[in-house]
Design a protein around this motif. Sequence first.
Motif, PDB file in Angstrom:
ATOM      1  N   SER A   1       0.831  -1.218   0.000  1.00 25.97           N
ATOM      2  CA  SER A   1       0.000   0.000   0.000  1.00 25.97           C
ATOM      3  C   SER A   1       0.860   1.261   0.000  1.00 25.97           C
ATOM      4  O   SER A   1       0.426   2.309  -0.469  1.00 25.97           O
ATOM      5  CB  SER A   1      -0.946   0.008   1.197  1.00 25.97           C
ATOM      6  OG  SER A   1      -0.231   0.098   2.411  1.00 25.97           O
ATOM      7  N   GLY A   2       2.091   1.171   0.507  1.00 23.27           N
ATOM      8  CA  GLY A   2       2.999   2.316   0.471  1.00 23.27           C
ATOM      9  C   GLY A   2       3.349   2.708  -0.963  1.00 23.27           C
ATOM     10  O   GLY A   2       3.561   3.881  -1.265  1.00 23.27           O
ATOM     11  N   ALA A   3       3.392   1.721  -1.840  1.00 27.75           N
ATOM     12  CA  ALA A   3       3.660   2.004  -3.247  1.00 27.75           C
ATOM     13  C   ALA A   3       2.524   2.820  -3.859  1.00 27.75           C
ATOM     14  O   ALA A   3       2.759   3.684  -4.710  1.00 27.75           O
ATOM     15  CB  ALA A   3       3.863   0.705  -4.020  1.00 27.75           C
ATOM     16  N   LEU A   4       1.300   2.559  -3.408  1.00 27.17           N
ATOM     17  CA  LEU A   4       0.170   3.366  -3.887  1.00 27.17           C
ATOM     18  C   LEU A   4       0.330   4.821  -3.474  1.00 27.17           C
ATOM     19  O   LEU A   4       0.018   5.736  -4.245  1.00 27.17           O
ATOM     20  CB  LEU A   4      -1.151   2.810  -3.359  1.00 27.17           C
ATOM     21  CG  LEU A   4      -1.644   1.529  -4.002  1.00 27.17           C
ATOM     22  CD1 LEU A   4      -2.825   0.951  -3.223  1.00 27.17           C
ATOM     23  CD2 LEU A   4      -2.032   1.770  -5.458  1.00 27.17           C
ATOM     24  N   VAL A   5       0.811   5.050  -2.266  1.00 29.97           N
ATOM     25  CA  VAL A   5       1.062   6.424  -1.816  1.00 29.97           C
ATOM     26  C   VAL A   5       2.100   7.079  -2.721  1.00 29.97           C
ATOM     27  O   VAL A   5       1.946   8.238  -3.120  1.00 29.97           O
ATOM     28  CB  VAL A   5       1.501   6.451  -0.336  1.00 29.97           C
ATOM     29  CG1 VAL A   5       1.975   7.837   0.073  1.00 29.97           C
ATOM     30  CG2 VAL A   5       0.362   5.996   0.570  1.00 29.97           C
ATOM     31  N   CYS A   6       3.143   6.344  -3.077  1.00 29.22           N
ATOM     32  CA  CYS A   6       4.167   6.883  -3.972  1.00 29.22           C
ATOM     33  C   CYS A   6       3.599   7.210  -5.343  1.00 29.22           C
ATOM     34  O   CYS A   6       3.919   8.249  -5.934  1.00 29.22           O
ATOM     35  CB  CYS A   6       5.335   5.902  -4.094  1.00 29.22           C
ATOM     36  SG  CYS A   6       6.264   5.694  -2.563  1.00 29.22           S
ATOM     37  N   ILE A   7       2.746   6.345  -5.852  1.00 28.32           N
ATOM     38  CA  ILE A   7       2.095   6.612  -7.144  1.00 28.32           C
ATOM     39  C   ILE A   7       1.252   7.877  -7.043  1.00 28.32           C
ATOM     40  O   ILE A   7       1.294   8.748  -7.923  1.00 28.32           O
ATOM     41  CB  ILE A   7       1.225   5.413  -7.584  1.00 28.32           C
ATOM     42  CG1 ILE A   7       2.107   4.214  -7.922  1.00 28.32           C
ATOM     43  CG2 ILE A   7       0.340   5.794  -8.776  1.00 28.32           C
ATOM     44  CD1 ILE A   7       1.347   2.911  -8.107  1.00 28.32           C
ATOM     45  N   ALA A   8       0.493   7.997  -5.961  1.00 25.96           N
ATOM     46  CA  ALA A   8      -0.357   9.178  -5.778  1.00 25.96           C
ATOM     47  C   ALA A   8       0.480  10.450  -5.706  1.00 25.96           C
ATOM     48  O   ALA A   8       0.104  11.482  -6.275  1.00 25.96           O
ATOM     49  CB  ALA A   8      -1.204   9.019  -4.520  1.00 25.96           C
ATOM     50  N   GLN A   9       1.626  10.377  -5.051  1.00 24.52           N
ATOM     51  CA  GLN A   9       2.498  11.551  -4.975  1.00 24.52           C
ATOM     52  C   GLN A   9       2.998  11.943  -6.366  1.00 24.52           C
ATOM     53  O   GLN A   9       3.058  13.136  -6.697  1.00 24.52           O
ATOM     54  CB  GLN A   9       3.678  11.275  -4.042  1.00 24.52           C
ATOM     55  CG  GLN A   9       3.258  11.213  -2.592  1.00 24.52           C
ATOM     56  CD  GLN A   9       4.376  10.756  -1.677  1.00 24.52           C
ATOM     57  OE1 GLN A   9       5.120   9.815  -1.996  1.00 24.52           O
ATOM     58  NE2 GLN A   9       4.496  11.399  -0.532  1.00 24.52           N
ATOM     59  N   LEU A  10       3.337  10.946  -7.181  1.00 24.26           N
ATOM     60  CA  LEU A  10       3.770  11.237  -8.550  1.00 24.26           C
ATOM     61  C   LEU A  10       2.625  11.830  -9.369  1.00 24.26           C
ATOM     62  O   LEU A  10       2.835  12.756 -10.163  1.00 24.26           O
ATOM     63  CB  LEU A  10       4.312   9.969  -9.217  1.00 24.26           C
ATOM     64  CG  LEU A  10       5.648   9.451  -8.683  1.00 24.26           C
ATOM     65  CD1 LEU A  10       5.960   8.080  -9.260  1.00 24.26           C
ATOM     66  CD2 LEU A  10       6.763  10.444  -8.999  1.00 24.26           C
ATOM     67  N   GLN A  11       1.416  11.295  -9.175  1.00 25.12           N
ATOM     68  CA  GLN A  11       0.257  11.840  -9.889  1.00 25.12           C
ATOM     69  C   GLN A  11       0.018  13.293  -9.483  1.00 25.12           C
ATOM     70  O   GLN A  11      -0.230  14.154 -10.327  1.00 25.12           O
ATOM     71  CB  GLN A  11      -0.991  11.012  -9.583  1.00 25.12           C
ATOM     72  CG  GLN A  11      -0.975   9.632 -10.193  1.00 25.12           C
ATOM     73  CD  GLN A  11      -2.110   8.764  -9.677  1.00 25.12           C
ATOM     74  OE1 GLN A  11      -2.333   8.677  -8.461  1.00 25.12           O
ATOM     75  NE2 GLN A  11      -2.807   8.107 -10.591  1.00 25.12           N
ATOM     76  N   ASP A  12       0.094  13.562  -8.184  1.00 24.98           N
ATOM     77  CA  ASP A  12      -0.122  14.916  -7.682  1.00 24.98           C
ATOM     78  C   ASP A  12       0.934  15.863  -8.235  1.00 24.98           C
ATOM     79  O   ASP A  12       0.626  16.970  -8.677  1.00 24.98           O
ATOM     80  CB  ASP A  12      -0.092  14.896  -6.149  1.00 24.98           C
ATOM     81  CG  ASP A  12      -0.812  16.067  -5.524  1.00 24.98           C
ATOM     82  OD1 ASP A  12      -1.767  16.588  -6.135  1.00 24.98           O
ATOM     83  OD2 ASP A  12      -0.431  16.448  -4.407  1.00 24.98           O
ATOM     84  N   LYS A  13       2.180  15.411  -8.227  1.00 23.25           N
ATOM     85  CA  LYS A  13       3.294  16.206  -8.760  1.00 23.25           C
ATOM     86  C   LYS A  13       3.072  16.542 -10.235  1.00 23.25           C
ATOM     87  O   LYS A  13       3.403  17.635 -10.683  1.00 23.25           O
ATOM     88  CB  LYS A  13       4.593  15.417  -8.574  1.00 23.25           C
ATOM     89  CG  LYS A  13       5.832  16.051  -9.141  1.00 23.25           C
ATOM     90  CD  LYS A  13       7.020  15.141  -8.860  1.00 23.25           C
ATOM     91  CE  LYS A  13       8.139  15.395  -9.830  1.00 23.25           C
ATOM     92  NZ  LYS A  13       9.224  14.414  -9.701  1.00 23.25           N
ATOM     93  N   ALA A  14       2.465  15.607 -10.969  1.00 20.35           N
ATOM     94  CA  ALA A  14       2.207  15.814 -12.402  1.00 20.35           C
ATOM     95  C   ALA A  14       0.944  16.639 -12.653  1.00 20.35           C
ATOM     96  O   ALA A  14       0.605  16.910 -13.801  1.00 20.35           O
ATOM     97  CB  ALA A  14       2.096  14.466 -13.109  1.00 20.35           C
ATOM     98  N   GLY A  15       0.233  17.010 -11.582  1.00 16.30           N
ATOM     99  CA  GLY A  15      -0.974  17.820 -11.739  1.00 16.30           C
ATOM    100  C   GLY A  15      -2.254  17.019 -11.836  1.00 16.30           C
ATOM    101  O   GLY A  15      -3.323  17.598 -12.022  1.00 16.30           O
TER     102      GLY A  15
END
Length: 127
Positions: A24-38
Amino acid sequence: MRELHWDDEGAKAFYRRAADAGDSGALVCIAQLQDKAGDHDGAQATYWQAADRGNPAAFVHLARMREEAGDHDRAEVLYRLAADTGFAYMNPIGAGIHARWPDGLDPNGKPSQPWDKAKLLSDLPNS
């Protein structure tokens, strides 16, 4: 890892494999990348996936997003969900929770009173 070399898409693919394996921590990392990309909507959906899998950091990220959107009531609910896991005091990302309730929350959900160190020490028996 790959993010450090500016390969967000490669990092996202790596994290997706880890998430598919149950991290589930990997999902948080994906979400952070999505947020960073707008992609804020995508990030929010991914944070919810992580929260549904029991990741307390996801609640903190969701709370911050709600705060940034001006939805302070919803943010507080999300911060409380994270605080209920004990996450705020185990991880620096929980600073938003610690700022709200520096002395923690009592079991009834009300803010704890600060400790009076002098009184606590005076109440100890002399040995």
